[in-house]
Enzyme design. Structure first.
Site: not given
Length: 348
Positions: A20, A37, A43, A81, A120, A138, A197, A200, A206
């Site tokens: 998508w 979304e 899921t 579901g 959201y 999310d 990490c 990242c 962080c």
């Protein structure tokens, strides 16, 4: 302070290829963002991929989806579901056609006013499709932000603070890419266990990483487990290879989905009186109770079903509200997973 420019540079090199998602430099169509979304709620990406491709093939536009009968949508959704999402998906498609001429509005408030679209999803469609100033938060984004800032409050109480902190990171441009970059970072680098990490782009700023307790975030309140419910399911097989099915009520759990007849699901289910809930087929029906139970876990409670099977003549008529379906045609029915388990148990 974490620099979104570093994240966007990382995203430009490592963005995931998803069915998508538009190619770099292109915008994803609002319909594609919205459809994906809704499917991705509760899921995994891996599960959604095949369903998304199938849906888009069957309903390439929101107008096509709005014209389709709800039953067809539920059949295509079967297995994903959380079936209220499918009903809201159909209702939202109709609303987009009726209220907005088939075009998703480029406005957060108007998006939130559509069926099945909360904060959201409105933020996701708004940012990714229209570059509106919004950050969809999310589970992946919650994890990234809670570690970056070492948010000590437990979820779900911490959600407002996490949303505020996520919004503070939003760049003045490329908000759609930023939203997807945060999602990708959580999905591929800032994972729940053993986050990578060192790879990242936020590694040096962080707080949880500096403290060495990143896996303890986000903090979560102890999960309450629902009380076990029990019930009976009745699988009626006709001599000509058909099975009896009916539709569940439109409102409530698994609304409008297809099922085999059964009893109510309750905490005080009495197996001794289970056959009182069996479908009335005329004449004497010999029920056979199968060994074991079919178990399934819903979001709020676990379920255990006792399965009864009966064979009836070819001439047996379906009770009111029920219908006979070829066993070979069961894969195409809008059966939730719990009913597919029941039928597999009975037909094995």
């Amino acid at each position: 302070m974490p620099d979104p420019a570093g994240l966007l540079a990382w995203y430009d090199r490592h963005r995931r290829v998803l069915p998508w998602r538009a190619r770099a430099g292109h915008k994803t169509a609002p319909y594609a963002v919205w459809l994906s979304e809704i499917m991705l709620q509760q899921t995994t990406v891996k599960t959604v991929g095949a369903y998304y491709v199938k849906f888009l093939s069957q309903w390439p536009t929101v107008e096509a989806l709005a014209r389709s009968p709800l039953d067809d949508v539920l059949r295509a959704w079967a297995g994903l579901g959380y079936y209220a999402r499918a009903r809201n998906l159909h209702a939202c498609a109709i609303a987009v056609v009726e209220r907005h001429g088939g075009e998703f509005p480029a406005d957060l408030e108007a998006l939130r006013a559509l069926p099945g679209i909360g904060d959201y999803t409105a933020a996701a469609v708004g940012a990714i499709a229209f570059d509106l100033p919004a950050v969809p938060v999310d589970g992946n984004v919650e994890r990234v932000v809670s570690r970056l800032f070492a948010v000590e409050d437990q979820l779900p109480a911490a959600k407002p603070e996490i949303k505020r902190l996520a919004a503070s990171l939003m760049p003045p441009a490329r908000t759609g890419d930023f939203a997807q970059a945060m999602m990708d970072l959580g999905a591929t680098i800032c994972t729940p266990r053993k986050p990578a990490c060192a790879l990242c782009p936020f590694d040096s700023v962080c707080i949880a990483r500096a403290r060495g307790d990143q896996e303890s975030f986000p903090r979560k309140a102890p999960k309450r487990e629902g009380k076990l419910r029990r019930g009976a399911a009745f699988v009626v097989l006709r001599e000509d290879g058909r099975v009896l099915l009916r539709q569940r009520p439109e409102k409530g759990l698994l609304g409008a989905m297809t099922e085999v007849p059964g009893s109510d699901w309750s905490h005080d289910f009495d197996a001794a009186t289970a056959l009182e809930a069996a479908p009335k087929l005329g004449g004497k029906v010999k029920w056979r109770k199968l060994a074991g139970e079919v178990t399934h876990v819903f979001t709020h409670f676990p379920l255990a079903l006792t399965v009864f099977v009966a064979q009836v003549p070819k001439a047996a008529a379906a009770p009111k509200g029920a219908r006979w379906v070829e066993v070979a045609d069961l894969p195409g029915e809008a059966l939730p997973n719990v009913m597919r388990k029941v039928l597999a148990h009975a037909l094995d």
